[in-house]
Design a protein around this motif. Structure first.
Motif, PDB file in Angstrom:
ATOM      1  N   ILE A  16       0.843  -1.205   0.000  1.00 49.89           N
ATOM      2  CA  ILE A  16       0.000   0.000   0.000  1.00 49.89           C
ATOM      3  C   ILE A  16       0.871   1.245   0.000  1.00 49.89           C
ATOM      4  O   ILE A  16       0.622   2.189  -0.742  1.00 49.89           O
ATOM      5  N   ARG A  17       1.909   1.256   0.829  1.00 50.98           N
ATOM      6  CA  ARG A  17       2.804   2.421   0.877  1.00 50.98           C
ATOM      7  C   ARG A  17       3.484   2.648  -0.465  1.00 50.98           C
ATOM      8  O   ARG A  17       3.655   3.783  -0.899  1.00 50.98           O
ATOM      9  N   TYR A  19       2.466   1.374  -3.671  1.00 51.52           N
ATOM     10  CA  TYR A  19       1.536   1.599  -4.786  1.00 51.52           C
ATOM     11  C   TYR A  19       0.697   2.857  -4.571  1.00 51.52           C
ATOM     12  O   TYR A  19       0.766   3.804  -5.348  1.00 51.52           O
ATOM     13  N   TRP A  20      -0.085   2.897  -3.511  1.00 54.80           N
ATOM     14  CA  TRP A  20      -0.953   4.053  -3.288  1.00 54.80           C
ATOM     15  C   TRP A  20      -0.142   5.254  -2.788  1.00 54.80           C
ATOM     16  O   TRP A  20      -0.461   6.385  -3.094  1.00 54.80           O
ATOM     17  N   MET A  23       1.118   7.123  -5.708  1.00 55.82           N
ATOM     18  CA  MET A  23       0.128   8.076  -6.245  1.00 55.82           C
ATOM     19  C   MET A  23       0.199   9.388  -5.472  1.00 55.82           C
ATOM     20  O   MET A  23       0.160  10.475  -6.062  1.00 55.82           O
ATOM     21  N   THR A  30      -7.042  11.548  -4.893  1.00 63.34           N
ATOM     22  CA  THR A  30      -8.052  10.494  -5.041  1.00 63.34           C
ATOM     23  C   THR A  30      -7.333   9.245  -5.524  1.00 63.34           C
ATOM     24  O   THR A  30      -6.146   9.283  -5.842  1.00 63.34           O
ATOM     25  N   PHE A  31      -8.055   8.130  -5.620  1.00 61.34           N
ATOM     26  CA  PHE A  31      -7.459   6.890  -6.112  1.00 61.34           C
ATOM     27  C   PHE A  31      -7.535   6.841  -7.634  1.00 61.34           C
ATOM     28  O   PHE A  31      -8.599   7.021  -8.203  1.00 61.34           O
ATOM     29  N   TRP A  32      -6.403   6.547  -8.263  1.00 62.79           N
ATOM     30  CA  TRP A  32      -6.333   6.491  -9.718  1.00 62.79           C
ATOM     31  C   TRP A  32      -6.801   5.141 -10.231  1.00 62.79           C
ATOM     32  O   TRP A  32      -6.792   4.141  -9.527  1.00 62.79           O
ATOM     33  N   TYR A  35      -1.775   2.612 -11.554  1.00 56.70           N
ATOM     34  CA  TYR A  35      -0.555   3.333 -11.219  1.00 56.70           C
ATOM     35  C   TYR A  35       0.651   2.456 -11.514  1.00 56.70           C
ATOM     36  O   TYR A  35       0.657   1.262 -11.213  1.00 56.70           O
ATOM     37  N   GLY A  61      -9.741   1.527  -7.743  1.00 58.02           N
ATOM     38  CA  GLY A  61      -8.420   1.772  -7.161  1.00 58.02           C
ATOM     39  C   GLY A  61      -8.480   2.029  -5.667  1.00 58.02           C
ATOM     40  O   GLY A  61      -7.480   2.332  -5.037  1.00 58.02           O
ATOM     41  N   SER A  62      -9.665   1.903  -5.075  1.00 60.61           N
ATOM     42  CA  SER A  62      -9.840   2.308  -3.679  1.00 60.61           C
ATOM     43  C   SER A  62      -9.760   1.153  -2.685  1.00 60.61           C
ATOM     44  O   SER A  62     -10.267   1.251  -1.577  1.00 60.61           O
ATOM     45  N   PRO A  64      -7.569   0.024  -0.486  1.00 56.37           N
ATOM     46  CA  PRO A  64      -7.184   0.273   0.904  1.00 56.37           C
ATOM     47  C   PRO A  64      -8.288   0.914   1.751  1.00 56.37           C
ATOM     48  O   PRO A  64      -8.343   0.689   2.951  1.00 56.37           O
TER      49      PRO A  64
END
Length: 149
Positions: A16-17, A19-20, A23, A30-32, A35, A61-62, A64
């Motif tokens: 998560i750290r 990949y997201w 972003m 917002t979530f893409w 990525y 993409g949300s 998490p």
């Protein structure tokens, strides 16, 4: 995100750290749709063969936003409509975490900071926590391994 299901919480947090979090480093709020850390400049926004074809606010993409409350804090319904729920934390070495989960009865809020745990139980719901049942509305506070009060 299969690592959460497999019990590999620390590895999932690292993913998560990367990949997201990547972003966020590029300015996302917002979530893409997708990525790729290797894409630079305008290339990061290209998709489907179009220069700016990537959605920068995309529901799939949300992950998490759903996985962190349910898997890291263990906030899960145990009855229809969140009338009853449980909290069972696996912080994977994180020192502070907070999440709010909307329900038909109001938000369930869980906040952990060091050795302090606060859980808000909305009215009309019941929390199963530390081998006890807590009927809302109320806020439970716990320090260290002491019994919640």
């Amino acid at each position: 995100m299969h690592d959460f299901v497999d019990g590999e919480t620390k590895e999932s947090i690292c993913h998560i750290r990367s990949y997201w979090g990547g972003m966020l480093e590029k300015g996302a709020t917002t979530f893409w749709e997708a990525y790729n850390h290797d894409e630079k400049d305008d290339e990061a926004y290209a998709f489907y063969g179009r220069p700016f074809g990537k959605s920068l606010c995309h529901a799939w993409g949300s992950g998490p936003a759903m996985l962190l409350p349910s898997n890291l804090l263990g906030i899960r319904p145990t009855a229809d409509g969140w009338k009853e729920f449980t909290v069972a934390c696996d912080l994977a070495g994180l020192e502070s975490v907070c999440a709010s989960v909307p329900t038909p009865y109001g938000n369930i809020c869980v906040e952990i900071d060091g050795n302090k745990v606060n859980i808000h139980v909305p009215g009309g719901t019941t929390l199963d926590y530390c081998q006890r049942r807590w009927i809302g509305p109320m806020t439970i506070s716990q320090l260290d391994d002491n019994d919640p009060s």
